[in-house]
Scaffold this active site. Structure first.
Site, PDB file in Angstrom:
ATOM      1  N   TRP A  10      24.089  36.134 -20.625  1.00  0.00           N
ATOM      2  CA  TRP A  10      24.249  35.557 -19.281  1.00  0.00           C
ATOM      3  C   TRP A  10      22.933  34.999 -18.740  1.00  0.00           C
ATOM      4  O   TRP A  10      22.922  34.331 -17.717  1.00  0.00           O
ATOM      5  CB  TRP A  10      24.802  36.601 -18.318  1.00  0.00           C
ATOM      6  CG  TRP A  10      26.201  37.067 -18.633  1.00  0.00           C
ATOM      7  CD1 TRP A  10      26.996  36.678 -19.687  1.00  0.00           C
ATOM      8  CD2 TRP A  10      26.983  37.997 -17.877  1.00  0.00           C
ATOM      9  NE1 TRP A  10      28.206  37.312 -19.622  1.00  0.00           N
ATOM     10  CE2 TRP A  10      28.224  38.132 -18.523  1.00  0.00           C
ATOM     11  CE3 TRP A  10      26.738  38.742 -16.713  1.00  0.00           C
ATOM     12  CZ2 TRP A  10      29.234  38.972 -18.041  1.00  0.00           C
ATOM     13  CZ3 TRP A  10      27.745  39.587 -16.231  1.00  0.00           C
ATOM     14  CH2 TRP A  10      28.975  39.694 -16.895  1.00  0.00           C
ATOM     15  N   HIS A  94      14.058  36.364 -27.501  1.00  0.00           N
ATOM     16  CA  HIS A  94      14.763  35.102 -27.220  1.00  0.00           C
ATOM     17  C   HIS A  94      13.728  33.986 -27.050  1.00  0.00           C
ATOM     18  O   HIS A  94      12.647  34.212 -26.497  1.00  0.00           O
ATOM     19  CB  HIS A  94      15.621  35.246 -25.956  1.00  0.00           C
ATOM     20  CG  HIS A  94      16.571  34.103 -25.784  1.00  0.00           C
ATOM     21  ND1 HIS A  94      16.171  32.886 -25.285  1.00  0.00           N
ATOM     22  CD2 HIS A  94      17.885  33.972 -26.083  1.00  0.00           C
ATOM     23  CE1 HIS A  94      17.219  32.056 -25.283  1.00  0.00           C
ATOM     24  NE2 HIS A  94      18.262  32.689 -25.765  1.00  0.00           N
ATOM     25  N   GLU A  96      13.489  31.692 -25.000  1.00  0.00           N
ATOM     26  CA  GLU A  96      13.043  31.466 -23.616  1.00  0.00           C
ATOM     27  C   GLU A  96      11.951  32.466 -23.234  1.00  0.00           C
ATOM     28  O   GLU A  96      11.050  32.146 -22.460  1.00  0.00           O
ATOM     29  CB  GLU A  96      14.254  31.557 -22.663  1.00  0.00           C
ATOM     30  CG  GLU A  96      15.137  30.312 -22.789  1.00  0.00           C
ATOM     31  CD  GLU A  96      16.607  30.535 -22.493  1.00  0.00           C
ATOM     32  OE1 GLU A  96      16.963  31.578 -21.923  1.00  0.00           O
ATOM     33  OE2 GLU A  96      17.401  29.655 -22.851  1.00  0.00           O
ATOM     34  N   GLU A 166      18.827  30.856 -33.540  1.00  0.00           N
ATOM     35  CA  GLU A 166      19.039  29.926 -32.436  1.00  0.00           C
ATOM     36  C   GLU A 166      18.013  28.793 -32.514  1.00  0.00           C
ATOM     37  O   GLU A 166      16.873  28.961 -32.051  1.00  0.00           O
ATOM     38  CB  GLU A 166      18.874  30.649 -31.096  1.00  0.00           C
ATOM     39  CG  GLU A 166      19.859  31.774 -30.877  1.00  0.00           C
ATOM     40  CD  GLU A 166      20.077  32.053 -29.392  1.00  0.00           C
ATOM     41  OE1 GLU A 166      21.224  31.948 -28.951  1.00  0.00           O
ATOM     42  OE2 GLU A 166      19.105  32.340 -28.675  1.00  0.00           O
ATOM     43  N   GLY A 172      21.258  25.072 -24.790  1.00  0.00           N
ATOM     44  CA  GLY A 172      21.482  24.481 -23.474  1.00  0.00           C
ATOM     45  C   GLY A 172      21.447  22.963 -23.470  1.00  0.00           C
ATOM     46  O   GLY A 172      21.389  22.328 -22.423  1.00  0.00           O
ATOM     47  N   SER A 212      24.499  26.090 -27.865  1.00  0.00           N
ATOM     48  CA  SER A 212      25.631  25.244 -27.453  1.00  0.00           C
ATOM     49  C   SER A 212      26.942  25.603 -28.164  1.00  0.00           C
ATOM     50  O   SER A 212      27.716  24.723 -28.535  1.00  0.00           O
ATOM     51  CB  SER A 212      25.296  23.758 -27.660  1.00  0.00           C
ATOM     52  OG  SER A 212      24.196  23.394 -26.841  1.00  0.00           O
ATOM     53  N   GLY A 233      25.354  31.215 -24.683  1.00  0.00           N
ATOM     54  CA  GLY A 233      24.721  31.148 -23.371  1.00  0.00           C
ATOM     55  C   GLY A 233      25.691  30.622 -22.327  1.00  0.00           C
ATOM     56  O   GLY A 233      26.587  31.330 -21.860  1.00  0.00           O
ATOM     57  N   GLY A 234      25.543  29.348 -21.982  1.00  0.00           N
ATOM     58  CA  GLY A 234      26.298  28.733 -20.893  1.00  0.00           C
ATOM     59  C   GLY A 234      27.791  29.035 -20.891  1.00  0.00           C
ATOM     60  O   GLY A 234      28.359  29.394 -19.842  1.00  0.00           O
TER      61      GLY A 234
HETATM   62  P1  13P Z   1      23.607  27.921 -24.818  1.00  0.00           P
HETATM   63  O1  13P Z   1      24.888  28.447 -25.421  1.00  0.00           O
HETATM   64  O2  13P Z   1      23.704  27.696 -23.341  1.00  0.00           O
HETATM   65  O3  13P Z   1      23.100  26.745 -25.580  1.00  0.00           O
HETATM   66  O4  13P Z   1      22.507  29.070 -24.986  1.00  0.00           O
HETATM   67  C1  13P Z   1      22.322  29.650 -26.226  1.00  0.00           C
HETATM   68  C2  13P Z   1      21.439  30.823 -26.063  1.00  0.00           C
HETATM   69  O5  13P Z   1      20.257  30.695 -25.789  1.00  0.00           O
HETATM   70  C3  13P Z   1      22.027  32.152 -26.230  1.00  0.00           C
HETATM   71  O6  13P Z   1      21.060  33.141 -26.268  1.00  0.00           O
END
Ligand code: 13P
Length: 248
Positions: A10, A94, A96, A166, A172, A212, A233-234
């Site tokens: 999330w 992650h 990020e 990833e 994203g 994605s 993610g999204g």
């Molecule tokens: P998205 O599915 O939004 O591309 O994000 C992937 C993600 O970073 C899951 O940890």
């Protein structure tokens, strides 16, 4: 047999009440019982969501943790705190966090070791940038991340670790790696683990794809031999989409 694992990350979304709302919608539906379903919710929602997951098979994950049990680390959350809540998994490394919060392969390694010590299963994220893929060095990058992340980790713990591949350029952006690209890299990762440990662990370690993932591409990804699940993610923020992904 590797049990597929689909986790919703999330990220920094959902207050406590929004989290409850989302998890109640997810658990109200029949979910694919061949898949291990995980929700990785913000720290502030963990305690409440744990209660709302009682009596379901949905597992709970944190999105990060510190490697120390306690101490003067203002703003951090320790594995002991997560353990008391009853967290099953923790996302570690992650992209990020690596990008915005200066996480390194070394801190990722310390966090994995600490999580394992406290019986929290790590979901270890690795993946290359767009530039690295354009330079065709993605395999070197990923191999290096794995070697450093797993340094000093005994083989008895490997079965508790999930790897999430990833590619950063697919997060994203709406740009998914093709299922062939994702499968190829997951196979490569499996070989790296095989070379570091043994054939059994190579065959048993679960490797997710993330970037994605949506209801319309999950099936194709899950059909691939080397892909054991997804880190979403999204689309995990929309109950219907997440349910469709889990029920691919
Ligand atoms: P998205 O599915 O939004 O591309 O994000 C992937 C993600 O970073 C899951 O940890």
């Amino acid at each position: 047999m590797r049990i597929p694992i689909i986790a919703g990350n999330w990220k920094m979304n959902n207050t406590i009440s929004e989290s409850i709302d989302l998890v109640e919608k997810i658990k109200s539906r029949n979910l694919n019982n061949m898949v291990e379903v995980v929700v990785a919710v913000p720290f502030t929602s963990l305690y409440e969501i744990k209660k709302h997951l009682e009596g379901t098979s949905i597992k709970l994950a944190a999105q990060n943790m510190h490697w120390e049990d306690k101490g003067a680390f203002t703003g951090e959350i320790s594995p002991l705190m997560l353990k008391e809540i009853g967290v099953d998994y923790c996302i570690i490394g992650h992209s990020e966090r690596r990008q915005y919060f200066n996480e390194t392969d070394e801190t990722v390694n310390m966090k994995i070791k600490s999580a394992l010590k406290h019986n929290i299963k790590p979901i270890v994220c690795i993946g290359e940038t767009l530039k690295e893929r354009e330079e065709n060095i993605q395999e070197d990058i990923v191999k290096n991340q794995i070697i450093k992340a797993f340094e000093g980790i005994d083989k008895i713990y490997i079965k508790d670790i999930v790897i999430a591949y990833e590619p950063i350029w697919a997060i994203g952006t709406g740009k998914t790696a093709t299922s062939e690209e994702a499968n190829k890299m997951c196979g490569f990762i499996r070989n790296v683990i095989g070379n570091m440990y043994d054939e059994e662990l190579k065959n048993n370690i679960r490797i997710q794809y993330g970037g994605s993932v949506k209801p319309n591409n999950i099936k194709e990804l899950m059909e691939k031999e080397e892909i054991d699940g997804a880190l979403v993610g999204g689309a995990s923020l929309i109950a219907e989409d997440f349910i469709d992904i889990v029920n691919y």
